[in-house]
Enzyme design. Structure first.
Site, short mmCIF file in Angstrom:
data_model
loop_
_atom_site.label_atom_id
_atom_site.label_comp_id
_atom_site.label_asym_id
_atom_site.label_seq_id
_atom_site.Cartn_x
_atom_site.Cartn_y
_atom_site.Cartn_z
N SER A 1 0.74 -1.19 0.11
CA SER A 1 0.22 -0.36 -0.14
C SER A 1 0.73 1.18 -0.04
O SER A 1 0.31 2.54 0.41
CB SER A 1 -1.05 0.01 1.26
OG SER A 1 -0.57 0.11 2.43
N HIS B 1 -4.18 -3.66 -4.54
CA HIS B 1 -3.85 -3.30 -3.84
C HIS B 1 -5.58 -3.20 -2.83
O HIS B 1 -6.25 -2.85 -3.22
CB HIS B 1 -3.46 -1.86 -3.33
CG HIS B 1 -3.60 -0.89 -1.69
ND1 HIS B 1 -4.19 0.36 -2.00
CD2 HIS B 1 -3.99 -1.96 -0.81
CE1 HIS B 1 -4.26 0.21 -0.26
NE2 HIS B 1 -3.83 -0.36 0.20
N GLU C 1 -7.31 -1.71 -5.75
CA GLU C 1 -6.33 -0.38 -6.39
C GLU C 1 -5.66 -1.53 -7.28
O GLU C 1 -4.70 -2.28 -6.87
CB GLU C 1 -5.62 0.44 -5.77
CG GLU C 1 -6.77 1.78 -5.01
CD GLU C 1 -5.38 2.65 -4.20
OE1 GLU C 1 -6.69 3.97 -4.41
OE2 GLU C 1 -4.77 2.30 -3.85
N ASN D 1 -5.34 6.47 -0.43
CA ASN D 1 -4.73 6.51 0.53
C ASN D 1 -3.83 8.06 0.91
O ASN D 1 -3.81 8.76 1.47
CB ASN D 1 -3.80 5.80 1.66
CG ASN D 1 -4.39 4.39 1.65
OD1 ASN D 1 -5.37 4.35 2.53
ND2 ASN D 1 -3.21 3.55 1.87
#
Ligand code: CAA
Length: 689
Positions: free
Chosen positions: A413, A434, A446, A484
């Site tokens: 990540s 991800h 992702e 994120n």
């Protein structure tokens, strides 16, 4: 007639056939075709009954959503419906695929409905922030009764043919693949029996029992309150059903029309319609053609049996793809597989599937401590801890072990996937997958394209995402990727705000009221403040250090940013307030009153701004993909369309820019506007003259 409709006759049954790919949506053209088709069928004296059927994959799937907001053209849907309902001969709707929304509303004005076993029927308008605006709210309860109508219309759920038949929505089920023959035979029988032209609008039997009983609706409202928090459409649908129960049909139709107009012109529906198309756009990748060859993934290897590895593995097994999990130590492997079994057992206990299914699924897992066992896997996903050297070492080994033509994926990540790919001699096979925790539950995936990832590997990954029930979003390599990276903006401002005078529960309340599932501090308490924290090495420097040192490590210790009672119900903490105030004082941070508006702007606008930086750098294909990431992965409310939609349509880009500049002046470069945002605003100002 026009090019989307044909009228034929089989003996004494007229057949109106609609063909408007992809889903026979009720565009102006389709409405006109239906109008003309029925007019001619009614005028044909040799036709004793009429069958309405569709070509292609489905019956009518609803209004044409792309036409909302445009000036109406051609005959209106109500006009078409009146012609069908008032036809002097029986009309039979023949349904395959899905009869949805306006499509079902057309079927509901036919006198009879026959379906094939695979057909489904529903009023999914609520998911577009709407209600069925063509009589569906008044007719469905008259057919199925109030309870089912409430449930179907507030959830948008599609009912199966069997359920439709049992509830009276369908009159007959005919053999799969023989819909036309079945519908014609049904129509012939109606003619032979001289059966009545039943109009649903005239029925009262299924709604009479609920008349004058508001408690039925109140109880239902309570039962869905949590799930539908913030959404307008479910409540509006309920009000229409109440009208169907308590008012004559024509009066109920007026209520429906008024409430429909409010919703269709409102902000929530615009946002939810945007999400509908964004969800479909996200699968389209401009430089990876649709016909790109794909790798046939029949077996998967996963490295790491931790929470992430186990959760990822479950997805593939649930989709029928066997998984081999590799761990270094046997105990860790056993522990990981035991957690997977427990998860399955919990699902079985909750009634998701029978208990026997647990063993069946577990039999599709192979545990091993030997990396060599991955040699013949079509896809290998590395899910070990975040350390570049260790990951490179693993990928170097995989490069030597795994057969050519397989996909080598990392679940990182945070790390640079281009660098990970350099550990192999086949960077074209390397991609990021991800997953979000808990990986067997969260819908978002992702898919991270590195510099050299091949089209074949990208196309396969996108298809696989769909196969395992995820929404795959293609993003580029950058710190935090898309989700994120936006989250970091919000977290930074939330942390700053509580030092400047807002309390954690103020920040959380504002974001919760905005529609997010929980604020950042409630989230930290849930996840545990001691993630990555160590008692021995704690320096008492950060707020987190101070809280953890006092054993305020989150929900699990009964205290974190909040105090928790024995039922884990949070309340603001005086102790935390004291710690924060003292912390700020020691660092000479001026505390002040902070408005809810400032909290909202400072938490959300930098996310929008970061989205533009991501687009500028080409790390997401389109703004709506960023919206999907936040809706699927972080619980951004659909009725607010996603962060980029919110910035552009609810706040307005000019205001976003102006507020970013304002905060930049006060709080520095964290608020520096993205060049793309500046350009877009300049462009639109130029256009406006
Ligand atoms: N209007 C316009 N376009 C539509 C559409 C609609 N109602 N429904 C689907 N499409 C388009 C999709 O955008 C997609 O287009 P692209 O190929 O260009 O991306 C294409 O049709 C195929 O759709 P899917 O990829 O979703 O195909 P699927 O086979 O997975 O699903 C479906 C088919 C179940 C019909 C699904 O598309 C769906 O749920 N559609 C929406 C149904 C709906 O909400 N109907 C109610 C509309 S509102 C209404 O009817 C108001 C009223 O009361 C009058």
């Amino acid at each position: 007639m026009n090019e989307v409709t044909t009228l034929t006759r089989e003996g004494d049954i007229a057949v109106v056939t609609l063909n408007s790919p992809p889903v026979n949506a009720l565009s102006a053209n389709v409405r006109e075709g239906l109008f003309e088709g029925f007019k001619a069928a009614i005028a044909d004296d040799a036709a004793k009954a009429i069958v309405l059927i569709c070509d292609g994959r489905t019956f009518i799937a609803g209004a044409d959503i792309t036409e909302f907001g445009q000036a109406p053209k051609g005959p209106g849907l109500h006009e078409v419906q009146a012609m069908i309902e008032d036809a002097p001969k029986p009309v039979v709707a023949a349904v395959h695929g899905t009869a949805l929304g306006g499509g079902l509303e057309v079927a509901l004005v036919c006198h009879y409905r026959v379906v094939v076993p695979s057909a489904r029927m529903g009023l999914p308008e609520v998911n577009l922030g709407l209600l069925p605006g063509a009589g569906g709210t008044q007719r469905l309860p008259r057919v199925t009764g109030v309870e089912k109508a409430l449930e179907m219309m507030t959830s948008g759920r599609h009912a199966s043919a069997k359920e439709a038949h049992e509830s009276g929505l369908a009159d007959a089920i005919v053999e799969e693949g023989k819909l036309l023959e079945g519908a014609i035979a049904f129509a012939q029988k109606i003619v032979a029996d001289n059966a009545p032209l039943t109009k649903i609008r005239e029925r009262d039997d299924k709604v009479a029992g609920a008349r004058g009983k508001p408690e039925i609706f109140e109880a239902f409202r309570k039962s869905i309150a949590r799930k539908t928090r913030g959404f307008l459409a479910p409540e509006y649908n309920i009000q229409c059903i109440e009208a169907a129960v308590n008012l004559p049909f024509d009066e109920g139709m007026k209520v429906e029309a008024k409430l429909f107009r409010e919703l269709v012109t409102g902000e929530q529906s615009a946002a939810q319609r945007h999400v509908f198309f964004a969800e479909r756009q996200v699968a389209k990748i401009p430089d990876v053609p649709k016909d790109t060859p794909q790798i046939d993934v029949k077996s998967v290897g996963i490295i790491g049996a931790g929470t992430m590895g186990g959760g990822i593995a479950m997805n593939f097994v649930n989709a029928g793809i066997p998984v081999t999990i590799v761990e270094q130590a046997q105990e860790r492997l056993d522990a990981g597989l035991a957690v997977v079994r427990k998860n399955y057992e919990n699902s079985a206990k909750r009634g998701r599937f029978p208990m026997e299914e647990v063993d069946k699924r577990m039999s599709m897992f192979t545990g091993t401590t030997n990396l060599e066992d991955l040699a013949d896997k079509d896809l290998v996903i590395e899910a070990i801890f975040e350390n570049m050297d260790v990951k490179k070492d693993v990928f170097g080994k995989l490069d030597k072990i795994v057969k050519q033509g397989s996909i080598l994926a990392t679940n990182t990540s945070a790390l640079d996937i281009d660098e990970i790919a350099t550990a192999t001699t086949r960077p074209e096979a390397v991609i990021g997958l991800h997953f979000f925790s808990p990986a067997n539950v969260m819908k978002l995936l992702e898919i991270v394209r590195a510099d050299k990832t091949s089209n074949e590997v990208i196309a396969t990954s996108m298809s696989l995402a769909k196969k395992i029930g995820k929404v795959g979003v293609l993003v580029g390599v950058c710190p935090g990727f898309v989700g994120n990276r936006l989250l970091a903006q919000r977290q930074r401002e939330a942390n700053k705000l509580i030092l400047e005078g807002a309390m954690p529960w103020d920040v959380d309340r504002v974001l919760f009221d905005f529609g997010l599932p929980m604020g950042p501090f409630a989230m930290s308490d849930l996840a545990g403040l001691d993630l990555g924290w160590n008692k021995e090495t704690s320096k008492g420097e950060t707020l987190r250090d101070l809280l953890c040192e006092r054993d305020r490590r989150g929900q699990k210790t009964g205290a974190g940013f909040y105090d928790y009672d024995e039922n884990r119900v949070p309340s603001p903490s005086k102790e935390v307030e004291g710690i924060i105030r003292q912390y700020a004082e020691e660092r000479q941070i001026q505390q002040r009153e902070i408005s809810d508006e400032e909290i909202l702007e400072r938490c959300l606008l930098p996310m929008v701004n970061e989205g533009y930086k991501i687009l500028e750098e080409g790390k997401a294909i389109r703004a709506s993909d960023i919206d999907i990431v936040w809706i699927m992965g972080y619980g951004w409310p659909r009725y607010r369309g996603g962060p980029m939609w919110y910035g552009e349509n609810s706040v307005g880009l000019e205001k976003v820019l102006e507020r970013m500049q304002h905060y930049e002046e006060k709080h520095g470069p964290d608020f520096k506007p993205a060049a793309m945002l500046e350009d877009l605003v300049a462009e639109s100002k130029k256009k406006a003259g």
